[in-house]
Motif scaffolding. Structure first.
Motif, short mmCIF file in Angstrom:
data_model
loop_
_atom_site.label_atom_id
_atom_site.label_comp_id
_atom_site.label_asym_id
_atom_site.label_seq_id
_atom_site.Cartn_x
_atom_site.Cartn_y
_atom_site.Cartn_z
N VAL A 180 2.79 0.37 9.71
CA VAL A 180 4.00 0.22 8.91
C VAL A 180 3.78 -0.69 7.71
CG1 VAL A 180 5.59 0.68 10.82
CG2 VAL A 180 4.80 -1.66 10.43
N LYS A 181 2.60 -1.34 7.69
CA LYS A 181 2.30 -2.22 6.55
C LYS A 181 0.80 -2.44 6.46
CE LYS A 181 3.23 -6.83 4.65
NZ LYS A 181 3.92 -8.14 4.87
N GLY A 182 0.28 -2.40 5.23
CA GLY A 182 -1.12 -2.72 5.01
C GLY A 182 -2.05 -1.51 5.04
N ASN A 183 -3.32 -1.79 4.76
CA ASN A 183 -4.38 -0.79 4.76
C ASN A 183 -5.59 -1.37 5.48
OD1 ASN A 183 -3.43 1.39 2.56
ND2 ASN A 183 -2.87 -0.67 1.86
N SER A 224 -3.48 3.76 6.45
CA SER A 224 -2.47 3.13 5.62
C SER A 224 -1.11 3.38 6.26
CB SER A 224 -2.53 3.68 4.19
OG SER A 224 -2.41 5.10 4.20
N VAL A 225 -0.04 3.06 5.53
CA VAL A 225 1.31 3.24 6.09
C VAL A 225 1.50 4.69 6.52
CG1 VAL A 225 3.78 3.14 5.59
CG2 VAL A 225 2.25 1.36 4.71
N ILE A 263 -3.34 -4.97 8.88
CA ILE A 263 -2.28 -3.98 9.09
C ILE A 263 -1.26 -4.50 10.10
CG2 ILE A 263 -3.58 -1.89 8.52
CD1 ILE A 263 -4.20 -1.54 11.50
N GLU A 264 -0.06 -3.93 10.01
CA GLU A 264 0.97 -4.17 11.02
C GLU A 264 1.33 -2.82 11.63
OE1 GLU A 264 4.21 -6.35 9.32
OE2 GLU A 264 2.94 -8.08 8.81
#
Length: 418
Positions: free
Chosen positions: A156-159, A177-178, A193-194
């Motif tokens: 949901v966030k980051g790469n 990625s997202v 990442i999240e």
């Protein structure tokens, strides 16, 4: 003393007695040699007799009973060497079985140890470390570079660049990625990442693989089922046949000899040892075999077809060739190394390893373009090292590179343009 250590000690002691017996026999001390053989039979046969009596208690005529009777019969007819040999070899087989099972359990333990233990859960903007099995569905989990992903879920966030080989067998790290789906037990090699949790604990893909391995070890191959059924009827049949032989021939030595030569100890223990050790060893090397039946069927296979290119690799990327389109090859390598040496991406490591003898330039304004590559300035000029997306997003024409690829039949993953 541990049970395995006791088995090993008694086995070594029995072996020493046998060796000493042969030495005394060589010097014509037959009485001493026979006593040592009896001692060897007693030491290695103790656990066999104990197991046989325990089985009889539950009305089971086991192979241990046949070995015990055979050893006792050999002693009665004065064949002390046979008594020692039968008990020693059966004990050796039992020890090897225990050792093999231990190695297999270690292989399974290795897989279990691969499972992430801690998860960084985001709660009200604060990161809280909790046991991985306690993460709930919809929880947001933060994963830093170099850490194992503790849950199955969507980014949901980051790469990041994720090594998914333990789950998918994919040879190259996958850029996520997202919106990308990631698996528990895979490794975040580069990037932050999240992840929104979809499965955690025993519901993750990794946990299901562990369950398959455990289940596979308990599943019996057709040959193993046949051998177990065979030994169930074989032991009492041999004992009855021996009694009938004695009643007909009135020859105790013949009946006892029949018992001795009829011990199928190696046959009975060989199949389960082979199956369990093969499945455990395969699991340790990342190959999951669903059970003994499938393992046995592999012996009948003549051709194996793999469904995609790149599956059979060394497990890490490396440079095969360098194509220079309108630039000096060595200069190109120096530029690529100067930029990639600052990156932690697996492909960057492959490039720097390939150009290990090349010098590097001073790089200014270095930046990582997540999911695409890197960029930086060398002597005032901006250079980009990365995939086609990076080139396209910066208006760089790479038709010349494609032309070289088409001519040489080469598939290219990285471009270096200035």
């Amino acid at each position: 003393m541990h049970m395995k250590d006791k088995k090993l000690f008694s086995l070594l002691l029995a072996a020493i007695f046998i060796i000493l017996s042969w030495l005394f026999r060589f010097f014509d001390y037959k009485v001493v040699a026979n006593m040592l053989m009896l001692a060897s039979a007693a030491v290695s046969g103790y656990n066999i007799l104990k197991s046989a009596l325990l089985s009889l208690k539950y009305k089971i005529i086991s192979i241990n009973l046949l070995v015990s009777i055979a050893a006792a019969g050999a002693i009665i007819i004065g064949e002390y060497w046979e008594a020692a040999a039968v008990t020693f070899l059966f004990s050796l087989g039992s020890f090897l079985e225990s050792y093999t099972l231990k190695k297999t359990r270690n292989a399974l333990k290795y897989l279990i140890d691969m499972a992430p233990k801690i998860a960084h859960v985001m709660k009200d903007g604060i990161v809280v470390d909790v046991p991985a099995e306690d993460v709930k569905v919809k929880d947001i989990v933060a994963v830093k570079p170099g850490e194992k992903i503790p849950v199955d879920g969507f980014v949901v966030k980051g790469n990041a660049s994720v090594n998914q080989s333990s789950i998918t067998g994919e040879s190259m790290p996958v850029d996520v990625s997202v919106g990308s789906f990631v698996y528990s037990g895979t490794i975040n090699e580069n990037g932050y990442i999240e992840v929104e949790t979809v499965n955690s604990g025993e519901d993750t893909t990794f946990s299901k693989i562990l369950y398959l391995v455990e289940e596979a070890q308990g599943e019996k191959a057709p040959t193993q089922k046949f051998i177990e059924k065979f030994s169930k009827y074989y032991t009492p049949s041999v004992i009855i046949a021996s009694i009938i032989t004695f009643l007909i021939k009135r020859d105790l030595m013949m009946a006892l000899t029949f018992l001795v030569i009829a011990c199928p100890g190696a046959l009975v223990i060989s199949t389960p040892i082979s199956v369990v050790s093969a499945i455990g060893n395969a699991a340790r090397h990342g190959v999951i075999i669903k059970g003994g039946e499938y393992l046995e069927n592999l012996g009948k296979v003549n051709i194996i077809a793999f469904d995609k290119t790149g599956t059979l690799t060394e497990g890490k990327p490396f440079v095969v060739n360098v194509i220079s389109a309108g630039a000096n090859r060595n200069e190109l390598l120096k530029i690529a190394k100067s930029l990639e040496i600052k990156s932690e991406h697996p492909i960057a490591k492959a490039i720097t390893s390939y150009s290990i003898d090349e010098e590097i330039f001073d790089v200014d304004d270095f930046a990582v373009v997540t999911g695409e590559g890197v960029k930086g300035k060398i002597n005032g000029d901006t250079y980009y090292v990365g995939n086609r997306k990076l080139m396209a997003n910066n208006g760089i024409d790479i038709d010349c590179v494609r032309l070289h690829e088409k001519r040489r039949g080469i598939r290219q993953n990285t471009c270096c343009c200035g």
